[in-house]
Enzyme design. Sequence first.
Site, PDB file in Angstrom:
ATOM      1  N   LYS A 170      30.771  37.419  48.334  1.00  0.00           N
ATOM      2  CA  LYS A 170      32.235  37.382  48.443  1.00  0.00           C
ATOM      3  C   LYS A 170      32.697  37.255  49.884  1.00  0.00           C
ATOM      4  CE  LYS A 170      33.159  39.446  44.110  1.00  0.00           C
ATOM      5  NZ  LYS A 170      34.259  39.458  43.202  1.00  0.00           N
ATOM      6  N   HIS A 204      21.389  37.480  34.327  1.00  0.00           N
ATOM      7  CA  HIS A 204      21.873  36.311  35.057  1.00  0.00           C
ATOM      8  C   HIS A 204      20.893  35.153  34.953  1.00  0.00           C
ATOM      9  CE1 HIS A 204      23.786  39.869  36.826  1.00  0.00           C
ATOM     10  NE2 HIS A 204      24.854  39.100  36.802  1.00  0.00           N
ATOM     11  N   CYS A 255      28.365  46.243  38.072  1.00  0.00           N
ATOM     12  CA  CYS A 255      27.270  45.272  38.111  1.00  0.00           C
ATOM     13  C   CYS A 255      26.934  44.815  39.516  1.00  0.00           C
ATOM     14  CB  CYS A 255      27.520  44.077  37.206  1.00  0.00           C
ATOM     15  SG  CYS A 255      29.213  43.593  37.040  1.00  0.00           S
ATOM     16  N   GLU A 311      34.011  45.960  45.496  1.00  0.00           N
ATOM     17  CA  GLU A 311      34.645  44.857  46.233  1.00  0.00           C
ATOM     18  C   GLU A 311      36.036  45.221  46.718  1.00  0.00           C
ATOM     19  OE1 GLU A 311      34.427  42.232  42.800  1.00  0.00           O
ATOM     20  OE2 GLU A 311      36.522  41.762  43.120  1.00  0.00           O
ATOM     21  N   GLY A 343      27.948  45.623  26.499  1.00  0.00           N
ATOM     22  CA  GLY A 343      29.181  45.407  25.743  1.00  0.00           C
ATOM     23  C   GLY A 343      29.257  44.056  25.061  1.00  0.00           C
TER      24      GLY A 343
HETATM   25  N1  GLN Z   1      31.646  45.066  29.060  1.00  0.00           N
HETATM   26  C1  GLN Z   1      31.619  43.874  29.826  1.00  0.00           C
HETATM   27  C2  GLN Z   1      30.617  42.910  29.226  1.00  0.00           C
HETATM   28  O1  GLN Z   1      29.671  43.358  28.662  1.00  0.00           O
HETATM   29  C3  GLN Z   1      31.260  44.153  31.248  1.00  0.00           C
HETATM   30  C4  GLN Z   1      31.275  42.907  32.099  1.00  0.00           C
HETATM   31  C5  GLN Z   1      31.118  43.125  33.586  1.00  0.00           C
HETATM   32  O2  GLN Z   1      30.601  44.092  34.053  1.00  0.00           O
HETATM   33  N2  GLN Z   1      31.535  42.201  34.384  1.00  0.00           N
HETATM   34  O3  GLN Z   1      30.743  41.714  29.313  1.00  0.00           O
HETATM   35 ZN    ZN Z   2      28.341  43.889  34.749  1.00  0.00          ZN
END
Ligand code: GLN
Ligand code: ZN
Length: 759
Positions: free
Chosen positions: A112, A695, A644, A606, A433
């Site tokens: 970023k 990722h 994350c 951030e 999630g």
């Molecule tokens: N609960 C969200 C997902 O699983 C979390 C996404 C994130 O941390 N950016 O997509």
């Molecule tokens: Zn995440």
Amino acid sequence: MVTAVNLGFPRIGAGRELKKALESAWQGKSSYEALLQTAAGLRRRHWQVQKDAGIHVSPCNDSSLYDHMLDMAVLLGCVPQRHAEVGAPGSLEVYFSMARGSKDAAAMEMTKWFDTNYHYIVPEFEAGQTFKIGGTKVFDEFKESRAQGFATFPVLVGPVTFALLGKPKYQGFSLPDTVARLAPVYVETLRKLREQGADEVRLDEPCLVTDLSAQARAVYKSAYAELAKASPGLRLWLNTYFGDLGDNCELAFCLPVAGIHVDLRRAPQQLGPALESAAATGKSLSLGLVDGRNVWRNDLSASLAVLERAAAKLGPDRVAVGPSCSLLHVPIDLDLEDTLDAELKGWLAFAKQKLVEIAALAKGRASSTDALRASDAAQESRRTSARIHDPVVQQLLASLSQDMCRRRSPFSERAQVQRAGFRLPLYPTTSIGSFPQTGGIREARAAHKRGTLSDAAYEAAMKAEIESVVRYQESIGMDVLVHGEAERNDMVEYFGEQLKGYAFSKNGWVQSYGSRCVKPPIIFGDVSRPKPMTVAWASFAQSLTPKIVKGMLTGPVTMLQWSFVRDDQPRAQTCRQLALAMRDEAADLERAGIRIIQIDEPAVREGLPLRRSEWKEYLDWAVQAFRLASSAVADRTQIHTHMCYAEFNDIIAAVAALDADVISIETSRSQMELLDAFSAFRYPNEIGPGVYDIHSPRVPPIEEMVALLEKARRVLSPEQIWVNPDCGLKTRAWPEVKAALPNMVRAAQVMREREKRAA
Ligand code: GLN
Ligand code: ZN
């Protein structure tokens, strides 16, 4: 006369033309030739927009096919060896290989840009690198703009900021040495630009608003001494933005440059010192008065007062007015928004409108009476509108107490109640999630939005999706289930659309990285929650299974961070309003029988201010907001949170202060490195260190995840550890998920067996 200046125009195009041309070229559907033509067309159009708005001087070289730091790396010949081998020097093959990777060369890192949501490519410093001019972009664009009759100045990232943001890939890196080796390339560049007829060049040095070491300060002096000496007749400017020069003010003004740009939106307090310093050193001052980071219409009267003060002190010829920073960070054109209502629209300005504001400021009071009157009226309506100011919300905020930011009992007691209630095994498995957002899901949502799919049919489609995700998790033996978030387009937008005080633009795209754009929602007024937002979906999912299904919310700090926010009250205040809305939602979920609630806060880090001295204040209110959102529930209800990223060392105490019962974090790529932070600090609550890097399409084998868990086990007790992926699965495809998650469940079983044997 005061000069109207711009620092940078959004690159992607009002119709996201550049995005489309880039992606089409990357997919091989069109040629690089066509891409370059599109880019040239956009440059011409954007210079014209600036000229038509009344801007006197516009930048060139602010456009980019991917990123301006990447452009600089190419110009300076700072090309990693693995990419240099991919094609001819200066070619697009090499350029895009650096940005996106190619067959044998991994992409360069991206991160970023200061505290924005724009990502730049991180320059790599390798051993034995020789820097020399490696590209022609800045020269070409300057020539092009002049040929088209536009008054432009080239803009470059300055040498010290470039070096400070780069990453050494070898032992023994030295900042002074690196900048000393970069400086001749800058000198050569400036000399060439001068030969081409440039009389002014601006160098972006945003690092001047950050905490600088004594060494970095010395490097600023030596580097600029060299640049100035080598470019007689060329007026060099330093652009600073995103904050206060503060203790670097003296340094900045002692550098041998003609003028300095200061960001007066983020740091209005630096006006006084900047004026004094400019007066004392004979430098010109460029005042960033129009917000380049936010979408609000400028208060022209207030800005004019500042400008007049500067002009009186320095003389109008030594004063310029512009945006606080490049307009890269705001959408292009408010005129394209035909669904926002007139009152709200009257409070906003996107890039094109901001340029008109800048021009009006430069013209001065006497020539801008109509613009001033309209601006005053807009300010007044914002101050008083009932759509912004909600007495109910304000009363609630006024009645907040410390108690509302505290769970009923401390974690150790809550944990006992929760363990007794849930009866989960050691190393419980869960996910973050979301499950894959398939084409089918997206089509259903689009059709529903268009009105071609009825509410009932949409609901049925989402329920079918939720049911299949629940059944799948049951079938592989996950311990704590999720509903999969099929009904959510985006984790912020989904909630924003249901909250009062939020608005959404149709075309308000802002570049995030490369061809990727985001459309941040706009928080314009007091936030409140008219009705429950997730309860129906969560209850439906829970009704399908005896296992626990987590409820999923987005946290207040993340809602704030990923939106355009009000500038008429402190961010902390807006954040508290968001927290209250989420608090009510959590309470409703609990009432509906949801026993675990996850409040995602991926954006906490951030939001950290650029200056360390401001961290504490930010972390205090950010932590308070999370606690406000999460503390209405009983001890038996477990609060999870998710972040994350992996760099926790700086904020670990604040993370602990969130007092979430469980936190899931990204760790698999860094091989659990961040657990160092958690062990040194002795994190008290439960943790799910990610063991599956979502990722990447790669499926991690069981042993690899077991090894990561073993690492975690060395610094945490088994009762503390959860087993989960790094982040949500929404960008992954089902086949990968179906291969990876059963491995993850198996890895947890292996750990349980080992614990049993050890006991
Ligand atoms: N609960 C969200 C997902 O699983 C979390 C996404 C994130 O941390 N950016 O997509
Ligand atoms: Zn995440």
